[in-house]
Every structure is written in structure tokens, then in C-alpha cells.
Design an enzyme around this catalytic site. Structure first.
Site, PDB file in Angstrom:
ATOM      1  NE  ARG A 108      -3.718   1.058   1.944  1.00 41.87           N
ATOM      2  CZ  ARG A 108      -4.908   1.408   2.423  1.00 41.87           C
ATOM      3  NH1 ARG A 108      -5.010   2.308   3.351  1.00 41.87           N
ATOM      4  NH2 ARG A 108      -5.988   0.833   1.963  1.00 41.87           N
ATOM      5  CG  HIS A 135      -8.282   0.533  -2.740  1.00 43.60           C
ATOM      6  ND1 HIS A 135      -7.553  -0.552  -2.288  1.00 43.60           N
ATOM      7  CD2 HIS A 135      -8.911   1.032  -1.630  1.00 43.60           C
ATOM      8  CE1 HIS A 135      -7.726  -0.691  -0.992  1.00 43.60           C
ATOM      9  NE2 HIS A 135      -8.537   0.248  -0.563  1.00 43.60           N
ATOM     10  CD  GLN A 138     -12.990  -0.936  -0.230  1.00 46.85           C
ATOM     11  OE1 GLN A 138     -12.172  -0.914   0.677  1.00 46.85           O
ATOM     12  NE2 GLN A 138     -14.266  -1.259  -0.023  1.00 46.85           N
ATOM     13  CG  ASP A 231     -12.992   7.320  -1.462  1.00 48.41           C
ATOM     14  OD1 ASP A 231     -12.877   7.253  -0.223  1.00 48.41           O
ATOM     15  OD2 ASP A 231     -12.020   7.176  -2.242  1.00 48.41           O
ATOM     16  CB  CYS A 272     -13.719   2.316   0.155  1.00 41.29           C
ATOM     17  SG  CYS A 272     -13.221   4.048   0.043  1.00 41.29           S
ATOM     18  NE  ARG A 317     -10.917  -4.212   1.238  1.00 38.01           N
ATOM     19  CZ  ARG A 317      -9.927  -3.344   1.502  1.00 38.01           C
ATOM     20  NH1 ARG A 317     -10.141  -2.296   2.249  1.00 38.01           N
ATOM     21  NH2 ARG A 317      -8.720  -3.510   0.974  1.00 38.01           N
TER      22      ARG A 317
HETATM   23  N1  NVA Z   1      -9.447   7.418  -1.902  1.00 39.51           N
HETATM   24  C1  NVA Z   1      -9.086   7.070  -0.545  1.00 39.51           C
HETATM   25  C2  NVA Z   1      -9.379   5.619  -0.303  1.00 39.51           C
HETATM   26  C3  NVA Z   1      -9.106   5.153   1.093  1.00 39.51           C
HETATM   27  C4  NVA Z   1      -9.411   3.703   1.284  1.00 39.51           C
HETATM   28  C5  NVA Z   1      -7.618   7.371  -0.319  1.00 39.51           C
HETATM   29  O1  NVA Z   1      -6.802   7.039  -1.176  1.00 39.51           O
HETATM   30  O2  NVA Z   1      -7.288   7.952   0.718  1.00 39.51           O
HETATM   31  N1   CP Z   2     -11.027   0.931   2.610  1.00 46.86           N
HETATM   32  C1   CP Z   2      -9.735   0.876   2.988  1.00 46.86           C
HETATM   33  O1   CP Z   2      -8.832   0.571   2.220  1.00 46.86           O
HETATM   34  O2   CP Z   2      -9.557   1.169   4.292  1.00 46.86           O
HETATM   35  P1   CP Z   2      -8.148   1.374   4.996  1.00 46.86           P
HETATM   36  O3   CP Z   2      -7.551   2.620   4.440  1.00 46.86           O
HETATM   37  O4   CP Z   2      -8.485   1.487   6.467  1.00 46.86           O
HETATM   38  O5   CP Z   2      -7.284   0.185   4.708  1.00 46.86           O
END
Ligand code: NVA
Ligand code: CP
Length: 331
Positions: A108, A135, A138, A231, A272, A317
């Protein structure tokens, strides 16, 4: 006949056929049912999984750990200050080393090219647990949740409202097109997804029977929707854009008025997570006061309503990530 996904990476859902995605969802359903029945087959016994995190995470990190432990594997967390990734050691060298020790690697982080480099040099499956651009794990959980609710995916009208060019919008666009869904994005012109991605997915949707609509009008986007998805307005790493995002995305807030405008009594809500829906979040109170907001991307009367399936989605998840690891690495 089951698909053989052994040894495959998961960097974006572009790399998976519709049949392979459905296979992963069915496997996730089976693994979920098995877990509820207390059946643990230890499909990943003696496997070691590296979890590299440049960005924060609750769901993705915990889902990988729980899924790994459920299947008899060991998961090792490697935070951004724990390893040299891209600092004292190139991403390629870190990949080469971790690939000699671990059986699979979750990444990540920021740049999508980092996860691509890991995949190129690790020699073991690499899974994308979120980059600035995509992602995919997700979206597997999102599709599983929709399937649980509607018993089908093809033709389901999924409306995403908010930042139309972030990792979630991109990945939902890919997943929905692959599955043949009726996908809509409601977002300001300045946040439209990249034309190349939309064009690429339109070609896929033509084959799968899917539909894609990108509109500036949030009400047009959600009309008749089975699922409304949103989101955060500001993704991790984009904090400097807070002010401009709030200004341009305010009309795209998923509140009761927008939600009920679907005129579909069966509409569900997905997100998400994490979500800025109340003032209790650390950045929430100050931001909300400054901009005179009661909520950001979604209001409490939507996300905490019975139409909201976000907690099922979060739980899913685990089951979908487990399916990915079992399919690409299992015995
Ligand atoms: N678009 C958000 C998703 C978090 C799961 C981010 O990248 O922060
Ligand atoms: N939805 C998601 O990826 O959550 P986190 O950022 O908590 O992993």
C-alpha cells in the site's frame, strides 16, 4: 472448472477477466461461509506474507492479517519507517530480497509504479492494497457486497458520486465495466476520470454489456441507482487540496435528499471507508467549522441508515482478500 490463478499478481482489475473476477467472488463466498461454519482449511499453511505500508490503513492491513492467520499463514507488517524501500535501497532490490523470504507481498503506498516494480522483481505474487491510482482489493469487497444484496451484478446500476478521478473511482470504473454493470460517475468536470481510462473501459463495457455515464449532475448520476457509492473528497497524500475540494464537491455530498432522489426504495449505500460523516474525526471538527459543513461526503442519516451496507462491505475485505491470497498462493 476452477481457474488457475496461481502465481498471479493483482495490481489492477484490468489484468483479470470477468470470469476470473467472478471466480474470486465465488471463492470469497465459500471462504466466508466456511469461516462462519468454523471450517478452516489452512490453505496458506507455512506461507509468509509481507505487508508493506507507506500509507495508513485500518481495513486493508487488518483484513490481510486476519485472512492470513485464518489460513495458517504468518503476516509481517513492514511500515514506511521500518524498511529502506526506495530510500537506502531501490524498490527492485527490496523486491528481490523479500521475494527470497516471503511467499507473497502486499503493497500500500503512493506511486503505482512502486507496486509494478515490486511485481517485476519479487518473483512471488504481489497484491496492490491501494496506490494513488487504483484500489483493486476494495472493489472485490464492493462487488461481493452488492452480490450479497442483489444476488446479481450484471446490469446493476452503480452510481459513484464525489472525486471522480481518485483510486476508488478508477477501480470501480474497471470492476463495473468488466462485470457488465450500469456504472455512473457524478463529479465536477475538473475531477473527471482520465479519458484514456474511460475509453479503455468503454471498449470492455461494449463486450460485457455494461454502460458508462460520466456526468457533472449528481442527480442524473444517481437516478434509479441500485447502489450509491462515495469516497473521501481528499485522498491520502492530497491534503493540500482540502479547500478547493470542499468547494467543488459540496454539491456532491450524499445526503438524504440525493439518496432519496433515486426513487428506488431498494437503493443501498456503500463507502470504502474511512468516511468523514461526523465531527468526531480528528480533522473533522476544525474543517467542518471552517467551511460550515455538517458532514463532508456523506451525512449520518445515510451512512448510519438501514440502507447502508458499509459494515458488511468492510467485513468483506477479509473474505475477498483471503480469496485473492488463496487463489494466487494457496495449495
Ligand atoms: N481514496 C481514498 C481511499 C481510502 C481507502 C484514499 O486514497 O485515501
Ligand atoms: N477501505 C480501505 O482501504 O480502508 P483502509 O484505508 O483502512 O485500509
Amino acid at each position: 472448472m476452477p481457474f488457475n490463478l496461481r502465481g498471479r499478481h493483482l495490481l489492477t482489475l484490468k489484468d483479470y477477466s470477468p470470469e476470473e473476477i467472478l471466480f474470486l467472488l465465488k471463492l470469497a463466498e465459500k471462504l466466508k461461509a466456511d469461516k462462519l461454519a468454523g471450517i478452516f482449511s489452512e490453505n496458506l499453511k507455512h506461507k509468509n506474507i509481507a505487508l508493506i505500508f507507506e500509507k495508513a490503513s485500518t481495513r486493508t492491513r487488518c483484513a490481510f492479517v486476519v485472512a492470513a492467520v485464518d489460513e495458517g499463514a504468518h503476516a509481517e507488517f513492514l511500515g514506511k519507517n521500518d524498511i529502506q524501500l526506495g530510500k537506502k535501497e531501490s524498490v527492485a532490490d527490496t523486491a528481490r530480497v523479500l521475494g527470497r523470504m516471503f511467499d507473497g507481498i502486499l503493497f500500500r503506498g503512493f506511486s503505482h509504479s512502486t507496486v509494478e516494480t515490486l511485481a517485476e522483481f519479487a518473483g512471488v505474487p504481489v497484491w496492490n492494497g491501494l496506490t494513488d491510482t487504483y484500489h483493486p482489493t476494495q472493489v472485490l469487497a464492493d462487488l461481493l457486497t452488492i452480490r450479497e444484496q442483489f444476488r446479481m451484478l450484471k446490469g446493476i446500476r452503480l452510481a459513484y458520486v464525489g472525486d471522480g478521478r481518485n483510486n476508488m473511482a478508477n477501480s470501480l470504473l474497471i470492476g463495473a465495466s468488466k462485470i457488465g454493470m450500469d456504472f455512473r460517475i457524478g463529479t465536477p468536470k475538473s475531477l473527471y476520470p482520465k479519458k484514456e481510462l474511460v475509453d479503455e473501459m468503454k471498449l470492455i463495457a461494449e463486450e460485457t454489456g455494461g454502460k458508462i455515464l460520466i456526468t457533472e449532475d449528481p442527480y442524473q448520476a444517481v437516478a434509479g441507482a441500485d447502489v450509491i457509492y462515495t469516497d473521501v473528497w481528499v485522498s491520502m497524500g492530497e491534503e493540500s487540496t482540502f479547500e478547493e475540494r470542499i468547494k467543488c464537491l459540496k454539491p456532491y455530498q450524499v445526503n438524504k435528499k440525493l439518496f432519496e432522489s433515486t426513487k428506488n426504495p431498494k437503493t443501498i449505500f456503500l463507502h470504502c471507508l474511512p468516511a468523514f460523516h461526523d465531527r468526531k474525526t480528528a480533522v473533522g471538527e476544525e474543517i467542518f467549522q471552517t467551511y460550515g459543513l455538517e458532514a463532508m461526503e456523506v451525512t449520518d442519516d445515510v451512512i448510519l441508515s438501514s440502507a447502508s451496507k458499509v459494515w458488511d462491505e468492510a467485513e468483506n475485505r477479509v473474505h475477498t482478500i483471503k480469496a485473492v491470497m488463496v487463489a494466487t498462493l494457496g495449495k
